[in-house]
Write a protein that holds these residues in place. Sequence first.
Motif, PDB file in Angstrom:
ATOM      1  N   UNK A 108       0.857  -1.176   0.000  1.00 47.46           N
ATOM      2  CA  UNK A 108       0.000   0.000   0.000  1.00 47.46           C
ATOM      3  C   UNK A 108       0.897   1.231   0.000  1.00 47.46           C
ATOM      4  N   UNK A 109       0.999   1.901   1.159  1.00 44.60           N
ATOM      5  CA  UNK A 109       1.967   3.005   1.226  1.00 44.60           C
ATOM      6  C   UNK A 109       3.317   2.400   1.579  1.00 44.60           C
ATOM      7  N   UNK A 110       4.052   2.030   0.533  1.00 48.95           N
ATOM      8  CA  UNK A 110       5.173   1.109   0.660  1.00 48.95           C
ATOM      9  C   UNK A 110       6.320   1.680   1.502  1.00 48.95           C
ATOM     10  N   UNK A 111       6.590   2.965   1.393  1.00 55.52           N
ATOM     11  CA  UNK A 111       7.695   3.550   2.177  1.00 55.52           C
ATOM     12  C   UNK A 111       7.456   3.350   3.666  1.00 55.52           C
ATOM     13  N   UNK A 112       6.247   3.652   4.126  1.00 50.74           N
ATOM     14  CA  UNK A 112       5.931   3.446   5.540  1.00 50.74           C
ATOM     15  C   UNK A 112       5.992   1.970   5.907  1.00 50.74           C
ATOM     16  N   UNK A 147      22.678  -9.111   3.588  1.00 45.55           N
ATOM     17  CA  UNK A 147      22.012  -9.928   4.584  1.00 45.55           C
ATOM     18  C   UNK A 147      21.600  -9.221   5.853  1.00 45.55           C
ATOM     19  N   UNK A 148      21.835  -7.917   5.935  1.00 47.55           N
ATOM     20  CA  UNK A 148      21.515  -7.168   7.146  1.00 47.55           C
ATOM     21  C   UNK A 148      20.290  -6.276   6.925  1.00 47.55           C
ATOM     22  N   UNK A 149      19.806  -5.690   8.007  1.00 47.69           N
ATOM     23  CA  UNK A 149      18.755  -4.683   7.882  1.00 47.69           C
ATOM     24  C   UNK A 149      19.270  -3.487   7.103  1.00 47.69           C
ATOM     25  N   UNK A 150      18.444  -2.960   6.219  1.00 46.17           N
ATOM     26  CA  UNK A 150      18.784  -1.742   5.506  1.00 46.17           C
ATOM     27  C   UNK A 150      18.220  -0.533   6.239  1.00 46.17           C
ATOM     28  N   UNK A 151      18.864   0.585   6.026  1.00 46.98           N
ATOM     29  CA  UNK A 151      18.439   1.842   6.654  1.00 46.98           C
ATOM     30  C   UNK A 151      17.050   2.229   6.159  1.00 46.98           C
ATOM     31  N   UNK A 152      16.353   2.999   6.981  1.00 47.80           N
ATOM     32  CA  UNK A 152      15.066   3.554   6.551  1.00 47.80           C
ATOM     33  C   UNK A 152      15.213   4.276   5.201  1.00 47.80           C
ATOM     34  N   UNK A 153      14.102   4.337   4.478  1.00 47.86           N
ATOM     35  CA  UNK A 153      14.121   5.003   3.171  1.00 47.86           C
ATOM     36  C   UNK A 153      13.170   6.200   3.171  1.00 47.86           C
ATOM     37  N   UNK A 154      13.463   7.150   2.282  1.00 48.72           N
ATOM     38  CA  UNK A 154      12.585   8.303   2.095  1.00 48.72           C
ATOM     39  C   UNK A 154      11.544   8.053   1.012  1.00 48.72           C
ATOM     40  N   UNK A 155      11.857   7.099   0.109  1.00 50.74           N
ATOM     41  CA  UNK A 155      10.916   6.762  -0.958  1.00 50.74           C
ATOM     42  C   UNK A 155      11.273   5.395  -1.524  1.00 50.74           C
ATOM     43  N   UNK A 156      10.375   4.819  -2.296  1.00 55.27           N
ATOM     44  CA  UNK A 156      10.577   3.469  -2.833  1.00 55.27           C
ATOM     45  C   UNK A 156      11.706   3.448  -3.861  1.00 55.27           C
ATOM     46  N   UNK A 157      11.861   4.542  -4.593  1.00 58.78           N
ATOM     47  CA  UNK A 157      12.946   4.596  -5.568  1.00 58.78           C
ATOM     48  C   UNK A 157      14.299   4.382  -4.925  1.00 58.78           C
ATOM     49  N   UNK A 158      14.475   4.897  -3.713  1.00 60.03           N
ATOM     50  CA  UNK A 158      15.735   4.704  -2.988  1.00 60.03           C
ATOM     51  C   UNK A 158      15.971   3.221  -2.714  1.00 60.03           C
ATOM     52  N   UNK A 159      14.925   2.502  -2.375  1.00 63.63           N
ATOM     53  CA  UNK A 159      15.043   1.059  -2.125  1.00 63.63           C
ATOM     54  C   UNK A 159      15.478   0.328  -3.389  1.00 63.63           C
ATOM     55  N   UNK A 160      14.868   0.676  -4.509  1.00 65.51           N
ATOM     56  CA  UNK A 160      15.223   0.017  -5.770  1.00 65.51           C
ATOM     57  C   UNK A 160      16.661   0.335  -6.180  1.00 65.51           C
TER      58      UNK A 160
END
Length: 365
Positions: free
Chosen positions: A122-126, A173-186
């Motif tokens: 849904x609101x994927x960033x959150x 293999x570790x936790x990734x830092x919080x993101x500001x938007x989905x594009x950052x994750x990609x």
Amino acid sequence: MNTSIEVEYWVIDTDGELTSPGELAEVSEQTEREFVEPLFELKTPPCETIGELRTTFVEQLDGVLSKAASVDKRLVPLGTPINSEEIDRHPGERGRIQKEVIGENFDYAKYCAGTHIHVEKRNVTDQLNALIALDAALALVNSSPYYQGERLANGARAYCYRKKSYEEYPKHGQLWHYVDNVGEWHRRLEDRYEEFKRAALEEGIDERAVEEHFSTDDVVWTPIRLRDEMPTVEWRSPDAALPSQLLRLTDELETVMEQLHHTNVEIESDSDPRNTGRVTDDGVTLPEFDVACDLAEGAIHDGLESTNVSRYLDRMGFSVDDYHPISTRIDGRQYVTNSDARDLRLEYASRLEEDVETLVQSMKV
């Protein structure tokens, strides 16, 4: 909100020895073999409600157990087999390439059985940020402190993946830092794919083989993943555990995920793990990323014995006192022999069967 569960269980014979799933993998379209010989996986389809998910999961698992009884096999809800003989990976080019790139430590993954919980995008960033913050909830279902007989941590499976298998590739293999938007994750996924591809080429692996067997969507193990084909946000940290434990965890996780869509989500500046993070009617407050990582570490090493972890999970909406993780029940030894490991597998195969029967009966009421 559509939700689904994938869970891996060890398969044993009547003596407690690990064995192949055989016909269990053919019970339905939702059952299949895993990447190592004695692992079996059950996947539910996406379900619109937790009630539907409960019914689907229990009915499918009950069917598998009936088939297992007819062929003298049983399922074991433990994050590792405690101790065992060498476990073989099914032959395949993907596994061969991973072993070449990651090295001998990749073999730790052969002794791990886990649960993946999928929630509808849904609101994927959150959603991504909340799942990162909630990773410490893995402590609620830790189910083995042991790897090949040795005590590693309250959650040996998570320890194996994060501290061993991907020790040389922590961003895989570790936790990734919080993101500001989905594009950052990609973009991070693209970076990890290129990192893996370069390492493979350095090992002399043909570029076309890497491109054929890996993509940005599946090159990392990371505890949280985006799955475009489902489409879901996937949390991969929990161990295999008793079905009732997994259903409770999924229910409470889904409640938080649902609340994200109806309230404000903030990241707190308070770095004190004794106070940070909470879910209330007024909003969802996530801890700073470094604090979330510390809490996840506490969940792996100490489980619910960590006061900071248990109190944090309580503030985040989990009914901590209702969970009784298997790891805590079977902990206490520095080494478990193969014979004792077989006994533990038999004991928890019985507990799984009893758990499913209780769930089946509750559905009839």
